[in-house]
Structure formats: structure tokens, C-alpha cells
Design a protein around this motif. Structure first.
Motif, PDB file in Angstrom:
ATOM      1  N   ALA A 254       0.834  -1.203   0.000  1.00  0.00           N
ATOM      2  CA  ALA A 254       0.000   0.000   0.000  1.00  0.00           C
ATOM      3  C   ALA A 254       0.866   1.249   0.000  1.00  0.00           C
ATOM      4  N   ALA A 255       1.923   1.256   0.818  1.00  0.00           N
ATOM      5  CA  ALA A 255       2.821   2.417   0.858  1.00  0.00           C
ATOM      6  C   ALA A 255       3.517   2.621  -0.479  1.00  0.00           C
ATOM      7  N   LEU A 256       3.872   1.532  -1.157  1.00  0.00           N
ATOM      8  CA  LEU A 256       4.532   1.650  -2.453  1.00  0.00           C
ATOM      9  C   LEU A 256       3.588   2.182  -3.524  1.00  0.00           C
ATOM     10  N   MET A 257       2.274   2.025  -3.316  1.00  0.00           N
ATOM     11  CA  MET A 257       1.295   2.501  -4.293  1.00  0.00           C
ATOM     12  C   MET A 257       1.001   4.001  -4.164  1.00  0.00           C
ATOM     13  N   GLU A 283      13.269  -5.674  -7.248  1.00  0.00           N
ATOM     14  CA  GLU A 283      13.472  -5.730  -8.702  1.00  0.00           C
ATOM     15  C   GLU A 283      12.562  -4.753  -9.434  1.00  0.00           C
ATOM     16  N   MET A 284      11.388  -4.485  -8.877  1.00  0.00           N
ATOM     17  CA  MET A 284      10.456  -3.532  -9.485  1.00  0.00           C
ATOM     18  C   MET A 284      10.879  -2.078  -9.249  1.00  0.00           C
ATOM     19  N   GLY A 285      11.893  -1.888  -8.415  1.00  0.00           N
ATOM     20  CA  GLY A 285      12.369  -0.544  -8.128  1.00  0.00           C
ATOM     21  C   GLY A 285      11.938  -0.004  -6.791  1.00  0.00           C
ATOM     22  N   ALA A 286      11.340  -0.835  -5.947  1.00  0.00           N
ATOM     23  CA  ALA A 286      10.849  -0.381  -4.650  1.00  0.00           C
ATOM     24  C   ALA A 286      11.995   0.059  -3.763  1.00  0.00           C
ATOM     25  N   PRO A 310       8.636   5.312  -8.111  1.00  0.00           N
ATOM     26  CA  PRO A 310       8.125   4.705  -9.337  1.00  0.00           C
ATOM     27  C   PRO A 310       8.488   3.225  -9.422  1.00  0.00           C
ATOM     28  N   LEU A 311       7.544   2.423  -9.909  1.00  0.00           N
ATOM     29  CA  LEU A 311       7.746   0.988 -10.039  1.00  0.00           C
ATOM     30  C   LEU A 311       7.565   0.568 -11.488  1.00  0.00           C
ATOM     31  N   ALA A 336      -0.772  -3.453 -10.789  1.00  0.00           N
ATOM     32  CA  ALA A 336      -1.710  -2.604 -11.532  1.00  0.00           C
ATOM     33  C   ALA A 336      -1.289  -1.145 -11.511  1.00  0.00           C
ATOM     34  N   THR A 337      -0.478  -0.739 -10.511  1.00  0.00           N
ATOM     35  CA  THR A 337      -0.039   0.656 -10.387  1.00  0.00           C
ATOM     36  C   THR A 337       1.357   0.879 -10.948  1.00  0.00           C
TER      37      THR A 337
END
Length: 448
Positions: A254-257, A283-286, A310-311, A336-337
Motif C-alpha cells: 500500500a505504501a509503495l502505491m 526488482e520492481m524498483g521499490a 516509481p515501479l 496494476a499501479t
């Protein structure tokens, strides 16, 4: 309808930045095992940090039914006076495991090599799930199962009065199957051997060793071999349950979104057989920092610091599935985000969880305006980028706590609110979810 509470819907609305510390509950997998091994030990096992969700409470009640003395001393603090290996008494009532596949499968394993009979049932979701994957190997010890078509609950298990040791290669990566066989092997003479082609979460092996069992784990080039010497005297222990990485996944994602979010999640298990989600998020950039690494209760833990950024979509290696199988629903929501496609392969096991999680996430994401691709063994989510999820849907939880929480997290970042038709199953694993998320600033509320 949930087996343990009236259904109610919840709605999540676009929120401002999440801030603060997310004190997620104790690890569910370890909580189940601490109660069961405490019941199979001699002496008093004291447990701190136990998850007090309905799934674990049902396991505690089951251990009482089998003759152990289980006492609640305060928040997260429990004690178990065990009956020893082979000491289970025959229960006088049906064992209701509610929504918990882990609970029922591990308990069946623990009693399968004792000469008693027990009948198991669960809620509408659990009674649809396949039990043959456990009762088939338990039959090799000499146990007999009689249930509904497909080996489904309600089911009566007749334990083996004269069990024999077993050598068993698991046909699918499943910690529940492995653990059931190992627990059955405790009261069988000689050595019980379990062979895994893919390593699954190893809490049972770690905890068995901690309680005094003679158990070895050998990692080969293509398989892992676990050997347990039967009929030990397990010795009661003090067990400190670390915080659940599967529960931590929800505030983390949730925080990453949500733009501007910065949260901490203290004391989260970093067991290498459970940390696939965090590797994927990086790996997604988190932006995730793992602070103060240490060991608690025989498990590695760390404090997580999470900040929005950004992810990008990634392809998740199929060999990672066993280490994050419960986290795919919230990963799909997060994907999805992100920018681009996130591809999840090798996830067929999701089809036989509390719900068909591939189908449940696919239909829910489509309702929220997200393009997906689905096969029997994969799910691909085409992300819209930050702020691009339309939302505005009511989605079905299918009596599945992780589906419900995943869509509530997505609703915090969607342009229009997302409602979950029945959020009552959340209490099975994360009863403080709503209050915890609200404390971070999330706009989540009961809708009726």
C-alpha cells in the motif's frame, strides 16, 4: 458467509501518504506450528507474539480437543502443556478448522500415526479445498481417510495404530504437505524422509529441531531431502513468534502505491523460504531498507523502511513461487499501479488456496479497469502507472482474506473507491488490518 462472523463489506478510497509504524501481527505459519508442537511436547511451552486470528484460535481449540492444556495469558501470550508424541486423546467432538488449510492439514498429520479417530470440517471455503494431497501420503503410514468426493471435508481420519515410516517425494511444492508428513513421522518408528524438488518454507524443520527432534536437511543439485528420526521425546520450549511477512506485505505494498508514503514495519521475518515478495519488489524498483537484522525465536528478522517511488513491471521467476505463494494477490494489485506488465508464472498452486486466487484477482482487476491475461499457471497484469487505476468496482472476496485485503490496498491508490463484498474473512489472519491501516492514514471503512 464466513464460518465465524457475519459478512460485511468494506470500501477503500484514494488516500494521502501513509506514515508511521505498522505493527503487523505474529507469523501465522509459526503460530500454528508452535501450538501443535507444544501439544506434542513434554512440559510447558510458552509462546509470545502468537497471532490471535481466527485460524490460529481454531488450532488452539483443536489442541485442547486432543488433550493438551492450552491457556491464554494476555495479548499474544499463551502456554501449552503438552501430552507428548503419540499422546493425543481421541476428541469427543468434530474438529472445526474454520478457514485454515494450514491448520487442518498439519493437525491431520500430527494425529495420523496415533490410534485414534477424528472428524474434521471447516467453513464453506475450506470444505471446497483438496485434502487428498495430504491424506494420500498419510495413508502410507497406515492412516485411513473417509470423506466427500475428491477427498474434501468433512472428513474422518482413522489414525494408524501401528504406523510405519515413509519415504515421500512431494508431487507439488507445498509446505503444508511436507509438514503433515513430518508431523506424522514423529510417532512412526525409524526414519521418515521427505524429498522436495523445490524448497518450501522451512518453519516445521526449524521448529522440530528446536523442540529436540533429530532432523537433517540436505540440499542436493535438484532436490532437498529432509530426514526425521521418529518417536523422539520433544521438550517444551519458549517460542517468540516473529511478525508475519505475508501480513507485512499489505502495508508495504500500500505504501509503495501511494505517493509520498513512508512507513516502517518492525520485526518482520526474513526467512529465506518466505522472502520472495521482497526480492520481487526490489526488482520492481521499490525503495525498501532492511534495518537491524537479527534472530528471534530461531528465525531471521529485520525492520523494514519503505518509501513510495516509481515501479516497473517485471517477470517473476517461476522458481520463486514457493517463497511468495501467499503474496501473489497483493503483488497483482501493486502491479496494476506499476509501469508495464508484471508476469507471474508457475503459480498453479494459487488455484487451490482459500479461493481460486488467479481467477479472483483477474476478475477483480478487470472490474477495476485493468487489463490482464490468465492461463492455468500464470497471471499477467498490465500496469497503468501511478495514479492510473480507474477503480470504482465492487469485487468479490470469495471468502478469501488475502483477496479482500489486496483490493482494499488497491482502492487506496485508485481514482474511484473499491468495495470488497465481504471483508469478514480478514479476521482469520489479520484481525487488526483495518485499524492498522487507518492508523497509517488509509481511508478504509466498513461500508454497511
Amino acid at each position: 458467509m464466513s464460518a465465524h462472523g457475519q459478512p460485511f463489506s468494506m470500501t477503500a478510497r484514494r488516500s494521502g501518504p501513509l506514515r508511521g509504524a505498522a505493527e503487523v501481527p505474529g507469523d501465522k505459519s509459526i503460530s500454528h506450528r508452535a501450538l501443535i508442537l507444544g501439544a506434542l511436547s513434554v512440559g510447558e511451552t510458552r509462546i509470545t507474539g502468537l497471532l490471535e486470528g481466527q485460524d490460529v484460535l481454531d488450532t488452539a481449540e483443536a489442541m485442547r480437543a486432543f488433550g493438551a492444556e492450552v491457556t491464554h495469558h494476555g495479548p499474544g501470550a499463551w502456554s501449552v502443556h503438552g501430552v507428548g508424541v503419540g499422546g493425543f486423546a481421541e476428541p469427543s467432538q468434530v474438529i472445526d478448522c474454520g478457514n485454515s488449510g494450514t491448520g487442518v492439514r498439519l493437525i491431520m498429520g500430527a494425529m495420523a500415526t496415533t490410534g485414534i479417530t477424528a472428524t474434521f470440517t471447516g467453513d464453506a471455503s475450506l470444505n471446497k479445498r483438496p485434502m487428498g494431497r495430504v491424506t494420500d501420503p498419510l495413508a502410507l503410514f497406515g492412516a485411513q481417510a473417509v470423506g466427500r468426493a475428491g477427498g474434501r471435508l468433512p472428513l474422518t481420519l482413522v489414525g494408524a495404530a501401528d504406523p510405519v515410516p515413509v519415504r515421500y517425494a512431494t508431487p507439488m511444492p507445498s509446505a503444508q504437505v511436507k509438514s503433515a508428513v513430518l508431523l506424522a513421522g514423529l510417532n512412526a518408528p525409524g526414519q521418515t524422509v521427505v524429498i522436495e524438488r523445490e524448497a518450501t518454507r522451512d518453519h516445521t524443520e526449524r521448529m522440530l529441531a528446536g523442540f529436540g527432534a533429530q532432523i537433517t536437511v540436505e540440499d542436493g543439485a535438484e532436490e532437498r531431502t529432509i530426514t526425521l528420526t521418529g518417536q523422539p521425546e520433544l521438550v517444551a520450549q519458549d517460542v517468540a513468534v516473529p511478525r508475519d511477512p505475508s501480513s507485512a506485505a499489505f502495508p508495504v505494498c500500500a505504501a509503495l502505491m501511494i505517493e509520498g508514503s513512508e512507513i516502517t514495519v518492525p520485526g518482520v521475518s526474513q526467512n529465506p523460504t518466505r522472502n520472495g515478495l521482497f526480492a520481487t519488489l526490489v526488482e520492481m524498483g521499490a525503495e525498501i531498507a532492511f534495518d537491524n537484522p537479527r534472530e528471534e525465536g530461531g528465525e531471521p528478522v529485520a525492520d523494514l523502511r519503505v518509501a513510495h517511488g516509481p515501479l516497473k513491471g517485471v517477470e517473476v521467476p517461476p522458481e520463486r513461487a514457493a517463497s511468495m505463494i501467499d503474496e501473489y494477490p497483493v503483488l497483482a494489485a501493486l502491479a496494476a499501479t506499476a509501469e508495464g506488465a508484471t508476469v507471474m508464472r508457475g503459480v498453479r498452486e494459487l488455484r487451490v488456496k482459500e479461493s481460486d486466487r488467479i481467477a479472483a484477482m483477474a476478475r477483480g482487476l478487470e472490474a477495476c479497469g485493468i487489463r490482464i491475461e490468465e492461463t492455468e499457471d500464470s497471471l499477467t497484469v498490465h500496469g497503468t502507472g501511478a495514479g492510473g487505476v480507474p477503480g470504482g468496482a465492487t469485487v468479490q472476496s470469495h471468502l478469501d482474506h488475502r483477496i479482500a485485503m489486496s483490493f482494499l490496498c488497491l482502492g487506496l491508490a485508485a481514482r474511484a473507491p473499491i468495495t470488497v463484498d465481504d471483508a469478514s474473512p480478514i479476521d482469520t489472519s489479520f484481525p487488526t488490518f483495518g485499524a492498522l491501516m487507518q492508523g497509517l492514514g488509509a481511508l478504509i471503512e466498513r461500508a454497511d
